[in-house]
Structures are given as structure tokens and as C-alpha cells.
Design a protein around this motif. Structure first.
Motif, short mmCIF file in Angstrom:
data_model
loop_
_atom_site.label_atom_id
_atom_site.label_comp_id
_atom_site.label_asym_id
_atom_site.label_seq_id
_atom_site.Cartn_x
_atom_site.Cartn_y
_atom_site.Cartn_z
N ALA A 155 -4.29 2.92 -1.97
CA ALA A 155 -4.85 1.91 -1.07
C ALA A 155 -5.71 2.56 0.00
CB ALA A 155 -3.73 1.10 -0.43
N LYS B 157 -9.57 1.27 -0.98
CA LYS B 157 -9.96 0.08 -0.23
C LYS B 157 -10.85 0.43 0.96
CE LYS B 157 -5.88 -2.76 -1.28
NZ LYS B 157 -4.78 -3.55 -0.70
N ARG C 182 -10.44 -3.93 4.78
CA ARG C 182 -9.54 -4.53 3.79
C ARG C 182 -8.18 -3.83 3.77
NH1 ARG C 182 -9.81 -7.00 -1.29
NH2 ARG C 182 -7.67 -7.55 -1.85
N GLY C 183 -8.20 -2.51 3.82
CA GLY C 183 -6.95 -1.76 3.77
C GLY C 183 -6.05 -2.04 4.95
N ASP D 34 -4.80 -5.77 4.94
CA ASP D 34 -3.75 -5.97 3.95
C ASP D 34 -2.44 -5.36 4.43
OD1 ASP D 34 -5.50 -7.26 2.31
OD2 ASP D 34 -5.72 -5.63 0.85
#
Length: 372
Positions: free
Chosen positions: A82, A86, A90-91, A94
Motif C-alpha cells: 500500500a 498507492k 489515497r494511501g 484509506d
């Protein structure tokens, strides 16, 4: 936690139907570790309740030497995908939804439950202060995991090959003179997150060191673990030394803590790998991996709430050791049953399952993803 497994060699018996490329050996390790988290809190809150004797308990020391550092190293290892694949936005978003949102919900439940039992003083301001303390202090490990993910994601945003920078950051963060709130615990566990992340970048390390154990290396690490265990004292815990070096004695305790935790984590991880390889087909091992290991976030949230609410109950002052052990055993089983019941109730409810920290059904998992 929703972490993405880096591609690499899978150990025998590690895959399970319906989990795609999920490697159950890591779920097994996480399942064992979350059991140790619960046992450690039971020792502190029930067995040694209202005393400080738990610091020197050989059982407490055996657990606290490695369980959270190893948990953080596994998190760093499983988070590497991740972090690298990403985008930064976004990482981080999330990870915040995965960790901070469930934590907010459970802290609100704890605060509401406490408010229903104990009258709040100070009005709205006092209530908000109490809630902020719950939100920051109850689940310190989740803050540490989120902060570690955020920092390494930031370091790798501009250069995916900045391994030396990450290693240097582990040392720099560990020895920052920040001692307020949960900062010592974040500083203590961050280097292990870094090690797990760096370890994931080389599958050759995994093959040569873990899947093909080196007898001499493990013997040396076992000896180092034993010696650190003998030297370990009350001031060796991060809770007490605050990971702060201000003289020779404090430096000795901090270095002992890191050395002992690193050695014990390596030995414990190797031991769990070998246990999984030997008994991966056993029903108990599968339960630990599939049911507990894939629900560590929910189990951590549930046990945190239970032990936080236990502060409202006065009990155990006159109990003998046998009674305390019996109560601790029942409470530990109850925590697991409650978490598993919640998991089964909400696992098909989509967003609700994420809000409470429960993993969805394995068939809903994307390939190479792990919920912890």
C-alpha cells in the motif's frame, strides 16, 4: 487493518480457499500476538490488579518484550504494498478510514458508557476533554501504526529507493526527546515498522532467513533474548523509561529495551513460522489464523473497550490467586466470543463492518490483501 501483501514466495500450507493470495502464516502470527495482547492486559488488570508487581512478572516480561514490536514489524511488512503502490492521498485516506474511524466509534462507545455510569464534571468542556483522552490514549498502538505509515509514505513519495533514509528515520524518531502522551510508545515501535517495511523489499531475505532458518543465528538470538530477559527490569519498559536518554543508566535501559525487543521478536517470529509449518492443517491453528488473525483489529478494539470499562468496577481486592486466574480465563474467552459474534453479525453489512473494525467475508477481499 487493510494491508497489501507484497508479492513473494508463499510457505507450504499458507494459502486458504477463498483468500486468493493471502498468506495465512502471517495471519497465524497475528492471531498468536493478539492472544498475547489480551493475556498481557489480563495479567495487569486482573491477576495483579491494584499492584505494580506485574512489571516483574516473568509472564508479563515474556510477552511485553516482543508482542507489540513484532506486531508493528508485521504491520510494516504487510503495509509495504500500500505504501509503494498507492498515491499519498489515497494511501493515507484509506489508512485513516481503516484505523481512525473504527477507533473513533469505539472510543465514543467507551465514553458514552462511562458517562452513563459516572456523572460528568465540567460540563461540555469537561466531557470533550474526557473524550479526547479516550481517543488518544485507549488505542495507542493504532495511532503508532497510522503515524508510522504516514511517515514512511511521506519518505517514499519522492524516492521509492530511499531505504537509507527510512533506516535513518528509525534511529532519529526513536531518540527524539518527546515524552508527552503516547509519543514514547510511538517512538518505541516506529523502528520495528521500518524494519518490517525494509524487510518486505527483499524476498531473498525472507527465503534465506525465515523460510530456511539459520541454526547458528537463531541460537545467538535466543541467547541474546535470554540475557536481555534476565537484565530486564521495571525501568526497561517504554511506559516507564519513556524511551528517553538523559544519563548512562537511562541509555542502558533504552538500549536494553530495543536490543531485547528486536532479539525476542526475531525468535518469536521464527518460532511461530515453524509452528505454522508443522501444524497448518490442524483445526486450532486454522482457527487462530483465519478467525483470530484476520480479526486482530476488531479484537484489539473490543479488548481495549473491555479493559477501559473495567476501571469502573471495584473487584478482586480479596480474591485469591486461583480466583483471579479463573476470572481472567473467563474474561479472556468472553472477549474473543464477543469479537467473533460482532464479526459474524456485521461482516455482510459493508460499510458497517468497516466502521466497527470487522473484516468482511474472505470472498470480498481483493487479491493480495490482508485484514488485520
Amino acid at each position: 487493518m487493510l494491508d497489501h501483501m507484497p508479492s513473494g514466495r508463499k510457505s507450504a500450507g499458507s494459502r486458504s480457499a477463498g483468500t486468493n493470495n493471502r498468506d495465512l502464516v502471517f495471519d497465524f502470527a497475528k492471531g498468536v500476538l493478539i492472544i498475547l495482547v489480551i493475556i498481557g492486559h489480563l495479567l495487569q488488570s486482573v491477576i495483579y490488579r491494584d499492584t505494580d508487581n506485574f512489571w516483574m512478572s516473568p509472564y508479563f516480561k515474556s510477552i511485553y518484550m516482543f508482542h507489540m514490536p513484532l506486531f508493528m514489524a508485521i504491520s510494516g511488512y504487510l503495509s509495504s504494498g500500500a505504501i509503494l503502490r498507492k498515491s499519498f492521498t489515497r494511501g493515507v485516506s484509506d489508512r485513516a478510514m481503516q484505523l481512525l474511524l473504527p477507533m473513533l466509534v469505539w472510543c465514543a462507545l467507551i465514553w458514552i458508557s462511562k458517562s452513563a455510569v459516572v456523572s460528568q464534571t465540567g460540563g461540555l468542556a469537561g466531557g470533550m476533554l474526557d473524550f479526547s483522552k479516550e481517543f488518544i490514549g485507549t488505542y495507542w498502538f493504532m495511532w503508532a501504526a497510522f503515524a508510522s505509515f504516514l511517515l514512511i509514505k511521506l519518505l517514499t513519495t519522492f524516492n521509492h529507493l530511499s531505504m537509507w533514509i527510512i533506516g535513518a528515520s528509525a534511529i532519529a524518531v526513536a531518540f527524539l526527546p518527546l515524552t508527552s502522551s503516547i509519543m514514547p510508545l510511538v517512538r518505541y515501535t516506529y523502528p520495528f515498522f521500518c524494519f518490517g517495511f525494509l524487510f518486505a523489499q527483499s524476498t531473498a531475505w525472507l527465503t534465506s532467513i525465515i523460510l530456511r532458518p539459520k541454526t547458528l543465528l537463531m541460537a545467538l538470538l535466543s541467547m541474546a533474548t535470554f540475557l536481555c530477559f534476565l537484565a530486564w527490569g521495571k525501568e526497561t519498559y517504554a511506559y516507564n523509561n519513556l524511551v528517553l536518554v538523559h544519563d548512562g543508566q537511562s541509555a542502558k535501559q533504552v538500549l536494553l529495551m530495543f536490543a531485547g525487543s528486536a532479539a525476542a521478536s526475531a525468535v518469536a517470529m521464527q518460532f511461530m513460522f515453524q509452528c505454522w509449518r508443522a501444524g497448518c492443517s490442524a483445526r486450532v491453528a486454522r482457527f487462530v489464523a483465519v478467525e483470530l488473525g484476520q480479526s486482530t483489529l476488531l479484537l484489539y478494539l473490543v479488548q481495549g473497550a473491555v479493559f477501559r470499562l473495567m476501571d469502573l468496577i471495584q473487584f478482586g481486592q480479596l480474591w485469591g490467586l486461583t480466583t483471579r486466574i479463573a476470572v481472567a480465563s473467563v474474561l479472556g474467552v468472553a472477549i474473543v466470543v464477543i469479537a467473533m459474534t460482532i464479526r459474524r453479525m456485521v461482516r455482510d453489512l459493508g460499510y458497517v463492518s468497516r466502521v466497527v473494525g470487522a473484516p468482511p467475508r474472505p470472498s470480498l477481499l481483493k487479491p493480495q490483501s490482508v485484514i488485520s
